[in-house]
Write a protein that holds these residues in place. Structure first.
Motif, PDB file in Angstrom:
ATOM      1  N   PRO A  91      24.516  -7.916   0.739  1.00  0.00           N
ATOM      2  CA  PRO A  91      23.829  -7.287   1.689  1.00  0.00           C
ATOM      3  C   PRO A  91      22.741  -6.247   1.740  1.00  0.00           C
ATOM      4  CG  PRO A  91      26.355  -7.396   1.700  1.00  0.00           C
ATOM      5  CD  PRO A  91      25.683  -7.879   0.543  1.00  0.00           C
ATOM      6  N   VAL A  92      22.823  -5.680   0.753  1.00  0.00           N
ATOM      7  CA  VAL A  92      21.877  -4.662   0.579  1.00  0.00           C
ATOM      8  C   VAL A  92      20.265  -5.415   0.376  1.00  0.00           C
ATOM      9  CG1 VAL A  92      21.538  -4.493  -1.869  1.00  0.00           C
ATOM     10  CG2 VAL A  92      20.865  -2.478  -0.583  1.00  0.00           C
ATOM     11  N   LYS A  93      20.349  -6.569  -0.169  1.00  0.00           N
ATOM     12  CA  LYS A  93      18.930  -7.262  -0.085  1.00  0.00           C
ATOM     13  C   LYS A  93      18.638  -7.944   1.271  1.00  0.00           C
ATOM     14  CE  LYS A  93      18.212  -6.767  -4.589  1.00  0.00           C
ATOM     15  NZ  LYS A  93      16.823  -6.049  -5.069  1.00  0.00           N
ATOM     16  N   ARG A  94      19.802  -8.379   1.905  1.00  0.00           N
ATOM     17  CA  ARG A  94      19.387  -8.768   3.153  1.00  0.00           C
ATOM     18  C   ARG A  94      18.617  -7.809   4.094  1.00  0.00           C
ATOM     19  NH1 ARG A  94      25.338 -11.617   4.517  1.00  0.00           N
ATOM     20  NH2 ARG A  94      25.631 -12.672   2.680  1.00  0.00           N
ATOM     21  N   HIS A  95      19.214  -6.744   3.994  1.00  0.00           N
ATOM     22  CA  HIS A  95      18.648  -5.206   4.817  1.00  0.00           C
ATOM     23  C   HIS A  95      17.182  -5.254   4.343  1.00  0.00           C
ATOM     24  CE1 HIS A  95      22.683  -4.825   6.271  1.00  0.00           C
ATOM     25  NE2 HIS A  95      22.297  -3.906   6.926  1.00  0.00           N
ATOM     26  N   GLN A  96      16.937  -5.194   2.939  1.00  0.00           N
ATOM     27  CA  GLN A  96      15.706  -4.869   2.537  1.00  0.00           C
ATOM     28  C   GLN A  96      14.554  -6.037   3.165  1.00  0.00           C
ATOM     29  OE1 GLN A  96      16.445  -4.849  -1.810  1.00  0.00           O
ATOM     30  NE2 GLN A  96      16.899  -2.530  -1.570  1.00  0.00           N
ATOM     31  N   LYS A 153       8.962 -12.259  14.483  1.00  0.00           N
ATOM     32  CA  LYS A 153       8.876 -12.216  13.152  1.00  0.00           C
ATOM     33  C   LYS A 153      10.143 -12.697  12.284  1.00  0.00           C
ATOM     34  CE  LYS A 153       5.719  -8.343  12.800  1.00  0.00           C
ATOM     35  NZ  LYS A 153       5.433  -7.083  12.319  1.00  0.00           N
ATOM     36  N   LEU A 154      11.339 -12.544  12.873  1.00  0.00           N
ATOM     37  CA  LEU A 154      12.557 -12.781  12.350  1.00  0.00           C
ATOM     38  C   LEU A 154      12.694 -14.139  12.441  1.00  0.00           C
ATOM     39  CD1 LEU A 154      15.126  -9.997  13.684  1.00  0.00           C
ATOM     40  CD2 LEU A 154      14.065 -10.325  11.225  1.00  0.00           C
ATOM     41  N   VAL A 155      12.484 -14.750  13.524  1.00  0.00           N
ATOM     42  CA  VAL A 155      12.512 -16.415  13.718  1.00  0.00           C
ATOM     43  C   VAL A 155      11.777 -17.006  12.713  1.00  0.00           C
ATOM     44  CG1 VAL A 155      11.931 -18.171  15.283  1.00  0.00           C
ATOM     45  CG2 VAL A 155      13.363 -16.210  16.120  1.00  0.00           C
ATOM     46  N   ALA A 193      11.313  -5.089   5.460  1.00  0.00           N
ATOM     47  CA  ALA A 193      10.044  -5.801   4.938  1.00  0.00           C
ATOM     48  C   ALA A 193       9.263  -6.249   6.031  1.00  0.00           C
ATOM     49  CB  ALA A 193      10.052  -6.508   3.451  1.00  0.00           C
ATOM     50  N   LEU A 194      10.050  -7.120   6.549  1.00  0.00           N
ATOM     51  CA  LEU A 194       9.521  -7.995   7.586  1.00  0.00           C
ATOM     52  C   LEU A 194       9.119  -7.166   8.972  1.00  0.00           C
ATOM     53  CD1 LEU A 194      12.275 -10.984   7.919  1.00  0.00           C
ATOM     54  CD2 LEU A 194       9.650 -11.119   7.168  1.00  0.00           C
ATOM     55  N   LEU A 195       9.925  -6.149   9.252  1.00  0.00           N
ATOM     56  CA  LEU A 195       9.639  -5.469  10.387  1.00  0.00           C
ATOM     57  C   LEU A 195       8.823  -3.910   9.970  1.00  0.00           C
ATOM     58  CD1 LEU A 195      12.902  -6.000  12.290  1.00  0.00           C
ATOM     59  CD2 LEU A 195      10.900  -7.238  12.275  1.00  0.00           C
ATOM     60  N   ALA A 196       8.317  -3.926   8.706  1.00  0.00           N
ATOM     61  CA  ALA A 196       7.472  -2.689   8.298  1.00  0.00           C
ATOM     62  C   ALA A 196       6.885  -1.921   9.571  1.00  0.00           C
ATOM     63  CB  ALA A 196       7.038  -3.142   7.205  1.00  0.00           C
ATOM     64  N   ASP A 197       5.881  -3.009  10.108  1.00  0.00           N
ATOM     65  CA  ASP A 197       5.084  -2.122  11.009  1.00  0.00           C
ATOM     66  C   ASP A 197       5.670  -1.658  12.265  1.00  0.00           C
ATOM     67  OD1 ASP A 197       2.872  -2.921   9.650  1.00  0.00           O
ATOM     68  OD2 ASP A 197       2.453  -4.861  10.742  1.00  0.00           O
TER      69      ASP A 197
END
Length: 104
Positions: free
Chosen positions: A54-59, A11-13, A63-67
């Motif tokens: 930074p906070v937007k990066r974390h968000q 997902k991250l890639v 979101a990408l790893l919600a599951d």
């Protein structure tokens, strides 16, 4: 590579095309049965972070790893950098603190 770690990596890639990505399974540093995938540290360097605080990066990562965060992942340490921030840090990230619930 374990299943949850592989899903995180994929997902991250796909979403961020990182210049650098390190995913560390730190689950064995916490109480629980062996072989679990519950605690991860992610170090990710991406030009996609250039315009994000930074906070937007974390968000974005949450979101990408919600599951994964709704399921097996109990803790996720994030070290997210732009290429210039990563270079300024000497291409290193902070170490994780020792967990008081460690099994060793």
């Amino acid at each position: 590579m374990a299943q949850v770690e592989a899903a995180i990596r994929e997902k991250l890639v796909a979403a961020l095309q990182p210049q650098y990505l390190q995913i560390e399974n730190e689950s064995d540093q916490h109480k629980g049965p062996p072989g679990r995938e519950s605690h991860f540290k992610v170090t990710l360097v991406s030009p996609g972070f250039e315009s994000l605080m930074p906070v937007k990066r974390h968000q974005k990562i949450y979101a990408l790893l919600a599951d994964e965060l709704a399921g097996p992942v109990h803790a996720l340490a994030l070290h997210l950098y732009t290429p210039s921030e990563w270079q300024a840090r000497g291409e290193s990230r902070p170490d994780s603190p020792n967990c008081q619930g460690a099994t060793h």
